[in-house]
Design a protein around this motif. Structure first.
Motif, PDB file in Angstrom:
ATOM      1  N   VAL A 230      -0.029 -34.590  15.103  1.00 20.85           N
ATOM      2  CA  VAL A 230      -0.679 -32.825  14.256  1.00 20.85           C
ATOM      3  C   VAL A 230      -1.035 -32.921  12.629  1.00 20.85           C
ATOM      4  CG1 VAL A 230       0.833 -30.695  13.864  1.00 20.85           C
ATOM      5  CG2 VAL A 230       0.735 -32.130  16.300  1.00 20.85           C
ATOM      6  N   TRP A 231      -0.094 -33.439  12.266  1.00 19.21           N
ATOM      7  CA  TRP A 231      -0.805 -33.899  10.800  1.00 19.21           C
ATOM      8  C   TRP A 231      -2.220 -34.662  10.810  1.00 19.21           C
ATOM      9  CZ3 TRP A 231       4.881 -36.183   8.691  1.00 19.21           C
ATOM     10  CH2 TRP A 231       5.615 -35.147   8.860  1.00 19.21           C
ATOM     11  N   ALA A 232      -2.379 -35.667  11.367  1.00 16.09           N
ATOM     12  CA  ALA A 232      -3.586 -36.556  11.665  1.00 16.09           C
ATOM     13  C   ALA A 232      -5.055 -35.369  11.700  1.00 16.09           C
ATOM     14  CB  ALA A 232      -3.373 -37.775  12.367  1.00 16.09           C
ATOM     15  N   ILE A 233      -3.799 -33.952  12.564  1.00 19.21           N
ATOM     16  CA  ILE A 233      -5.307 -33.207  13.056  1.00 19.21           C
ATOM     17  C   ILE A 233      -5.893 -32.233  11.678  1.00 19.21           C
ATOM     18  CG2 ILE A 233      -6.599 -31.465  14.163  1.00 19.21           C
ATOM     19  CD1 ILE A 233      -5.701 -33.240  16.020  1.00 19.21           C
ATOM     20  N   ASN A 234      -4.746 -32.248  10.672  1.00 15.82           N
ATOM     21  CA  ASN A 234      -4.730 -31.636   9.035  1.00 15.82           C
ATOM     22  C   ASN A 234      -5.682 -32.284   8.273  1.00 15.82           C
ATOM     23  OD1 ASN A 234      -3.578 -29.461  10.121  1.00 15.82           O
ATOM     24  ND2 ASN A 234      -1.619 -29.917   9.621  1.00 15.82           N
ATOM     25  N   SER A 235      -5.590 -33.827   8.326  1.00 19.80           N
ATOM     26  CA  SER A 235      -5.687 -34.764   7.446  1.00 19.80           C
ATOM     27  C   SER A 235      -7.360 -35.408   7.646  1.00 19.80           C
ATOM     28  CB  SER A 235      -5.094 -35.558   7.315  1.00 19.80           C
ATOM     29  OG  SER A 235      -3.967 -36.746   8.134  1.00 19.80           O
ATOM     30  N   PHE A 236      -7.000 -36.591   8.488  1.00 22.79           N
ATOM     31  CA  PHE A 236      -8.194 -37.146   9.502  1.00 22.79           C
ATOM     32  C   PHE A 236      -9.069 -36.316   9.758  1.00 22.79           C
ATOM     33  CE2 PHE A 236      -5.233 -40.139   8.839  1.00 22.79           C
ATOM     34  CZ  PHE A 236      -5.354 -40.956   7.765  1.00 22.79           C
ATOM     35  N   LEU A 237      -9.016 -35.456  10.585  1.00 13.86           N
ATOM     36  CA  LEU A 237     -10.127 -35.044  10.918  1.00 13.86           C
ATOM     37  C   LEU A 237     -10.785 -33.574  10.136  1.00 13.86           C
ATOM     38  CD1 LEU A 237      -9.262 -34.548  14.755  1.00 13.86           C
ATOM     39  CD2 LEU A 237     -10.690 -35.714  13.573  1.00 13.86           C
ATOM     40  N   HIS A 238     -10.205 -33.631   8.985  1.00 14.94           N
ATOM     41  CA  HIS A 238     -11.345 -32.859   8.092  1.00 14.94           C
ATOM     42  C   HIS A 238     -12.150 -33.895   6.859  1.00 14.94           C
ATOM     43  CE1 HIS A 238     -10.233 -28.129   8.880  1.00 14.94           C
ATOM     44  NE2 HIS A 238      -9.481 -28.625   9.323  1.00 14.94           N
TER      45      HIS A 238
ATOM     46  N   HIS B 210      -1.742 -34.685   5.036  1.00 16.09           N
ATOM     47  CA  HIS B 210      -0.996 -35.678   6.001  1.00 16.09           C
ATOM     48  C   HIS B 210       0.265 -35.220   5.538  1.00 16.09           C
ATOM     49  CE1 HIS B 210      -1.111 -38.395   9.524  1.00 16.09           C
ATOM     50  NE2 HIS B 210      -0.315 -37.957   8.657  1.00 16.09           N
ATOM     51  N   PHE B 211       0.536 -35.205   4.638  1.00 19.36           N
ATOM     52  CA  PHE B 211       1.976 -35.068   4.453  1.00 19.36           C
ATOM     53  C   PHE B 211       3.040 -34.510   3.726  1.00 19.36           C
ATOM     54  CE2 PHE B 211       5.988 -37.737   3.503  1.00 19.36           C
ATOM     55  CZ  PHE B 211       6.543 -37.382   4.941  1.00 19.36           C
ATOM     56  N   LEU B 212       2.064 -34.826   2.525  1.00 21.76           N
ATOM     57  CA  LEU B 212       3.003 -34.064   0.907  1.00 21.76           C
ATOM     58  C   LEU B 212       2.539 -32.593   0.860  1.00 21.76           C
ATOM     59  CD1 LEU B 212       2.448 -37.127  -1.978  1.00 21.76           C
ATOM     60  CD2 LEU B 212       4.497 -36.749   0.294  1.00 21.76           C
ATOM     61  N   TRP B 213       2.826 -31.371   1.340  1.00 25.20           N
ATOM     62  CA  TRP B 213       1.890 -30.632   0.772  1.00 25.20           C
ATOM     63  C   TRP B 213       3.003 -29.675   1.421  1.00 25.20           C
ATOM     64  CZ3 TRP B 213       1.970 -26.768   4.634  1.00 25.20           C
ATOM     65  CH2 TRP B 213       1.713 -26.915   5.787  1.00 25.20           C
ATOM     66  N   MET B 214       3.798 -30.457   2.593  1.00 28.14           N
ATOM     67  CA  MET B 214       4.774 -29.910   3.261  1.00 28.14           C
ATOM     68  C   MET B 214       6.526 -29.532   1.829  1.00 28.14           C
ATOM     69  SD  MET B 214       4.421 -31.426   7.042  1.00 28.14           S
ATOM     70  CE  MET B 214       4.038 -32.331   5.971  1.00 28.14           C
ATOM     71  N   ARG B 215       6.157 -30.335   0.940  1.00 32.42           N
ATOM     72  CA  ARG B 215       7.613 -30.810   0.229  1.00 32.42           C
ATOM     73  C   ARG B 215       7.862 -28.978  -0.619  1.00 32.42           C
ATOM     74  NH1 ARG B 215       5.964 -34.951  -3.979  1.00 32.42           N
ATOM     75  NH2 ARG B 215       4.249 -34.399  -3.842  1.00 32.42           N
ATOM     76  N   ARG B 216       6.429 -28.438  -1.415  1.00 33.73           N
ATOM     77  CA  ARG B 216       5.940 -27.607  -1.489  1.00 33.73           C
ATOM     78  C   ARG B 216       4.629 -26.565  -1.580  1.00 33.73           C
ATOM     79  NH1 ARG B 216       8.660 -25.493  -7.564  1.00 33.73           N
ATOM     80  NH2 ARG B 216       7.334 -24.973  -8.191  1.00 33.73           N
ATOM     81  N   HIS B 217       4.466 -25.927  -1.650  1.00 36.55           N
ATOM     82  CA  HIS B 217       3.864 -24.834  -1.037  1.00 36.55           C
ATOM     83  C   HIS B 217       3.616 -23.490  -1.548  1.00 36.55           C
ATOM     84  CE1 HIS B 217       4.369 -23.930   2.927  1.00 36.55           C
ATOM     85  NE2 HIS B 217       5.023 -25.225   2.794  1.00 36.55           N
TER      86      HIS B 217
END
Length: 311
Positions: A219-227, A143-150
């Motif tokens: 938008v982030w909830a689509i990536n997180s909760f809906l998986h 939902h959130f933390l992946w954007m810090r560094r990838h």
């Protein structure tokens, strides 16, 4: 006579990782992911100075709708999946509106999302909640933390079509200016309507930072909760789910299993009774001749992928 040595070129790298790129990622994370949280808290505190009124509501709703459509119709359905074709002018408008959402330049966003579909819920997916040791850790990461560094997807590999589009490249290069414009417009409108600095600040907060905050978390909830949670009517190799209750607020993005099953479709709801505002806009553009080659799956193809009950 010795045999000639034929040097084979190294295969193109799919991702790029360097200290400089990670530095840019941290900066973007602070500016466009953390700052809107602080701005939302500031908006709540500023209510003691300037109450929330019709102007703030209109700026928040209008900004969310326009930039949200820029993301779902422009960034996602048009540029990432090429689910329809449109005019250069419509492309430019959608790219600019999507840029104002503060979720990254259009070409980078497209490359990340195409990589997500390539590796969805497998090693290599930038934001899967299903690769962590616990459900909570997976949700927080995706939902959130992946954007810090990838790892940064190589745009030459993932978005060569957009690199060849000079207009899209120009919009992408002006990304920070478009974000600033998205903050400046509600500031000016708020100040002019209220004829005060308090109105300008309130416009900036509600039409700018709160608007970015709200759309980001949708938008982030689509990536997180809906998986992890929701219904799964169609076969797909990952764990994508539908969350129909969020259809309107997500502008149709929450029909997520439908989308992963048929990523070429401009309609995420697929059926007329499943609310999909993003597809409503594409349909309107189609009716006036500004959108064409809509690739909606046939009934036969949908039935071939429908999950049958075993009971």
């Amino acid at each position: 006579m010795t045999d000639a040595v034929i040097e084979r070129p190294e295969p193109r790298r799919k991702t790029i990782s360097s200290p400089y790129i990670h530095k840019l990622q941290r900066r973007h994370f602070l500016l466009f992911d953390i700052a809107p949280i602080a701005g939302t808290a500031a908006a709540a505190a500023f209510l003691w100075v300037h109450p929330f009124g019709w102007t703030e509501g209109a700026l928040l709703f209008g900004g969310w709708l326009l930039t949200g459509l820029g993301v779902t119709v422009g960034y996602h359905r048009l540029f990432t999946h090429r689910t329809f074709k449109t005019t250069p002018a419509v492309q430019a408008v959608l790219a600019v509106l999507g840029s104002m959402a503060g979720q990254g330049p259009v070409i980078s966003w497209v490359a990340l999302h195409r990589r997500h579909h390539e590796y969805s819920d497998r090693e290599g997916d930038p934001h899967s909640p299903n690769l962590s040791e616990s459900v909570l850790a997976g949700l927080v990461h995706s939902h959130f933390l992946w954007m810090r560094r990838h790892e940064y997807p190589n745009v030459v590999h993932y978005a060569p079509d957009l690199i060849r589009n000079k207009a899209v490249v120009k919009v992408a290069r002006g990304y920070y200016w478009w974000v600033l414009l998205g903050l400046a417009v509600p500031t000016v409108i708020g100040g002019l309507v209220d004829l005060s600095w308090q109105g300008a600040v309130s416009g900036l907060l509600w039409g700018g930072l709160v608007r970015i905050f709200v759309l980001e978390h949708i938008v982030w909830a689509i990536n997180s909760f809906l998986h992890l949670y929701g219904t799964k009517p169609y076969e797909s190799r990952e764990n994508s789910r539908n969350g129909g209750i969020f259809a309107l607020v997500s502008l149709g993005e929450s029909w997520h299993n439908n989308h992963h099953a048929f990523p070429e479709s401009p309609s995420f709801g697929l059926d007329w009774y499943r609310l999909d505002p993003g597809f409503w806009l594409i349909t309107a553009l189609h009716r006036i001749g500004w959108a064409w080659d809509l690739k909606v799956p046939s009934d036969e193809r949908r039935e071939s992928r429908r999950i049958r009950s075993t009971s």
